[in-house]
Design an enzyme around this catalytic site. Sequence first.
Site, PDB file in Angstrom:
ATOM      1  CG  HIS A 261      -2.078   0.896   1.106  1.00  0.00           C
ATOM      2  ND1 HIS A 261      -2.003   2.250   1.320  1.00  0.00           N
ATOM      3  CD2 HIS A 261      -3.362   0.633   0.731  1.00  0.00           C
ATOM      4  CE1 HIS A 261      -3.191   2.777   1.098  1.00  0.00           C
ATOM      5  NE2 HIS A 261      -4.029   1.823   0.742  1.00  0.00           N
ATOM      6  CG  ASP A 315      -8.438  -4.774  -2.739  1.00  0.00           C
ATOM      7  OD1 ASP A 315      -9.647  -4.644  -2.535  1.00  0.00           O
ATOM      8  OD2 ASP A 315      -7.741  -3.925  -3.308  1.00  0.00           O
TER       9      ASP A 315
HETATM   10  N1  CMC Z   1       4.189  -7.432  -4.145  1.00  0.00           N
HETATM   11  C1  CMC Z   1       5.533  -7.414  -4.212  1.00  0.00           C
HETATM   12  N2  CMC Z   1       6.275  -6.304  -4.068  1.00  0.00           N
HETATM   13  C2  CMC Z   1       5.603  -5.159  -3.854  1.00  0.00           C
HETATM   14  C3  CMC Z   1       4.198  -5.105  -3.783  1.00  0.00           C
HETATM   15  C4  CMC Z   1       3.497  -6.305  -3.930  1.00  0.00           C
HETATM   16  N3  CMC Z   1       2.158  -6.333  -3.866  1.00  0.00           N
HETATM   17  N4  CMC Z   1       3.813  -3.840  -3.571  1.00  0.00           N
HETATM   18  C5  CMC Z   1       4.929  -3.113  -3.527  1.00  0.00           C
HETATM   19  N5  CMC Z   1       6.011  -3.907  -3.692  1.00  0.00           N
HETATM   20  C6  CMC Z   1       7.438  -3.499  -3.706  1.00  0.00           C
HETATM   21  C7  CMC Z   1       7.803  -2.981  -5.085  1.00  0.00           C
HETATM   22  O1  CMC Z   1       8.279  -4.008  -5.915  1.00  0.00           O
HETATM   23  C8  CMC Z   1       8.849  -1.962  -4.732  1.00  0.00           C
HETATM   24  O2  CMC Z   1      10.042  -2.645  -4.434  1.00  0.00           O
HETATM   25  P1  CMC Z   1      11.486  -1.995  -4.831  1.00  0.00           P
HETATM   26  O3  CMC Z   1      11.563  -0.727  -4.033  1.00  0.00           O
HETATM   27  O4  CMC Z   1      12.468  -3.019  -4.419  1.00  0.00           O
HETATM   28  O5  CMC Z   1      11.424  -1.761  -6.316  1.00  0.00           O
HETATM   29  C9  CMC Z   1       8.354  -1.367  -3.421  1.00  0.00           C
HETATM   30  O6  CMC Z   1       7.561  -2.396  -2.815  1.00  0.00           O
HETATM   31  C10 CMC Z   1       7.479  -0.146  -3.618  1.00  0.00           C
HETATM   32  O7  CMC Z   1       6.462  -0.476  -4.554  1.00  0.00           O
HETATM   33  P2  CMC Z   1       5.688   0.569  -5.447  1.00  0.00           P
HETATM   34  O8  CMC Z   1       4.989  -0.151  -6.553  1.00  0.00           O
HETATM   35  O9  CMC Z   1       6.600   1.693  -5.801  1.00  0.00           O
HETATM   36  O10 CMC Z   1       4.637   1.114  -4.392  1.00  0.00           O
HETATM   37  P3  CMC Z   1       3.400   2.048  -4.702  1.00  0.00           P
HETATM   38  O11 CMC Z   1       3.137   2.803  -3.465  1.00  0.00           O
HETATM   39  O12 CMC Z   1       3.595   2.790  -5.978  1.00  0.00           O
HETATM   40  O13 CMC Z   1       2.220   0.992  -4.997  1.00  0.00           O
HETATM   41  C11 CMC Z   1       0.424  -0.451  -4.730  1.00  0.00           C
HETATM   42  C12 CMC Z   1       1.215   0.686  -4.093  1.00  0.00           C
HETATM   43  C13 CMC Z   1      -0.815  -0.727  -3.886  1.00  0.00           C
HETATM   44  C14 CMC Z   1      -0.059  -0.030  -6.139  1.00  0.00           C
HETATM   45  C15 CMC Z   1       1.331  -1.710  -4.817  1.00  0.00           C
HETATM   46  O14 CMC Z   1       1.670  -2.125  -3.510  1.00  0.00           O
HETATM   47  C16 CMC Z   1       0.664  -2.832  -5.587  1.00  0.00           C
HETATM   48  O15 CMC Z   1       0.724  -2.832  -6.823  1.00  0.00           O
HETATM   49  N6  CMC Z   1       0.061  -3.832  -4.871  1.00  0.00           N
HETATM   50  C17 CMC Z   1      -0.612  -4.914  -5.545  1.00  0.00           C
HETATM   51  C18 CMC Z   1      -1.974  -4.486  -6.046  1.00  0.00           C
HETATM   52  C19 CMC Z   1      -2.958  -4.296  -4.899  1.00  0.00           C
HETATM   53  O16 CMC Z   1      -3.100  -5.133  -4.021  1.00  0.00           O
HETATM   54  N7  CMC Z   1      -3.679  -3.157  -4.952  1.00  0.00           N
HETATM   55  C20 CMC Z   1      -4.673  -2.809  -3.943  1.00  0.00           C
HETATM   56  C21 CMC Z   1      -4.258  -1.599  -3.190  1.00  0.00           C
HETATM   57  S1  CMC Z   1      -5.192  -1.287  -1.705  1.00  0.00           S
HETATM   58  C22 CMC Z   1      -6.764  -0.913  -2.209  1.00  0.00           C
HETATM   59  C23 CMC Z   1      -6.890   0.173  -3.212  1.00  0.00           C
HETATM   60  O17 CMC Z   1      -6.204   1.195  -3.159  1.00  0.00           O
HETATM   61  O18 CMC Z   1      -7.726  -0.007  -4.078  1.00  0.00           O
END
Ligand code: CMC
Length: 386
Positions: A261, A315
């Site tokens: 998140h 989720d």
């Molecule tokens: N699985 C594996 N690694 C992850 C995940 C994950 N679900 N989420 C973040 N990371 C890692 C990512 O690879 C990165 O690592 P590094 O710094 O080594 O490259 C680091 O954590 C930061 O990730 P990011 O993608 O830059 O983080 P963000 O804040 O841009 O993204 C997020 C947040 C929710 C989009 C992301 O965690 C994600 O894609 N999660 C999976 C999809 C999901 O479950 N979405 C629902 C979100 S909650 C409800 C909503 O908002 O609707």
Amino acid sequence: MTTCDYRPGLEGVPATQSSISYVDGKEGILEYRGIRIGDIAQHSSFLETAYLLIWGGLPTHHELQAFEHQVQYHRRLKYRIRDMMKCFPESGHPMDALQACAAALGLFHSRRALEDPTYVQDAVVRLIAKIPTMVAAFALMRKGNDPVQPRDDLSYAANFLYMLNEQEPDPLAARIFDVCLILHAEHTINASTFSAMVTASTLTDPYAVVASAVGTLAGPLHGGANEEVIAMLKEIGSVENVRPYIDARIANKEKIMGFGHRVYKVKDPRAETLQRLAEQLFDKEGRDAYYDIALELELVVKEKLGHKGIYPNVDFYSGLVYRKLGIPTDLFTPIFAIARVAGWLAHWKEQIGKNRIFRPTQIYEGPHDQRYVPLENRLQLWEKQP
Ligand code: CMC
């Protein structure tokens, strides 16, 4: 502005000043209008929560009754909306159907008298009342069935499950579904709420605001993740497969759905509550085969990615609750929308109360002073490439 000021995804950039909700991502705290989500989930109903979010305070007994009555009165869909829905392809995604229906509602009520409190009140009531009916109607119509009319003797949550499953739910199922709606109702400036605020800032009508937010919620990185979680649990198939599955995804730099998140760096407090709700349902109705896989997944992800603050988000467990309530997977995100419309409308009302149109800037990275090439002299893009 310099390039140093640019933050991809606007991470950490305040987009507004708001008094609707508050998240402390380190402590795992979520408050609606200053009240902890756990207290609201324990004592409140979804409609009471919507009232709190939109009008800024808990309703009195009389105010709540009046709001519930208005919502109940407006649950039915106009026959023209139903006729329009009959033309939708059965294979279409219910989020696309919902977006079209929310926008179509504006055709009937598009006065845009935003300064008129009665117009604002009517729009809030209509959207909260009709969105569940739209979701349930499309779910039945795509199977070739007629939509079920809402029942005035049922609560908001019970009526939705009744319209969807064509039978009255038991009180535990209705209460658990109501709590799910409370937990999803609002969450500060997430992507769909930001989309709602940007649309609201043009002073367009609230139906367009909600339609734009529905489109944003549909994406797999936002509301669509709950569907992906169930697909992932199915793909993993057994507890033994969890570890190799996670190892492979991490090695391939792929995200694990339902984890991570932008704000929470601990387990999302909503995931804690949803997990407890899932367990309550399993005690009564039998354990879901995917639950053991989910528990193992949480353990392994914590072990491998906990140091990065990657924990279950809202989720992760919601899909297991919805499955047990007999809800098809592709309705999980529309149900998120049924709940989140309360938050979107709260932000719409806040935005128009102190409006300034959103108009951010950019950092231009393209060329300048390019020569205009006449049409007959232009090369196709692929011819230019080495
Ligand atoms: N699985 C594996 N690694 C992850 C995940 C994950 N679900 N989420 C973040 N990371 C890692 C990512 O690879 C990165 O690592 P590094 O710094 O080594 O490259 C680091 O954590 C930061 O990730 P990011 O993608 O830059 O983080 P963000 O804040 O841009 O993204 C997020 C947040 C929710 C989009 C992301 O965690 C994600 O894609 N999660 C999976 C999809 C999901 O479950 N979405 C629902 C979100 S909650 C409800 C909503 O908002 O609707």
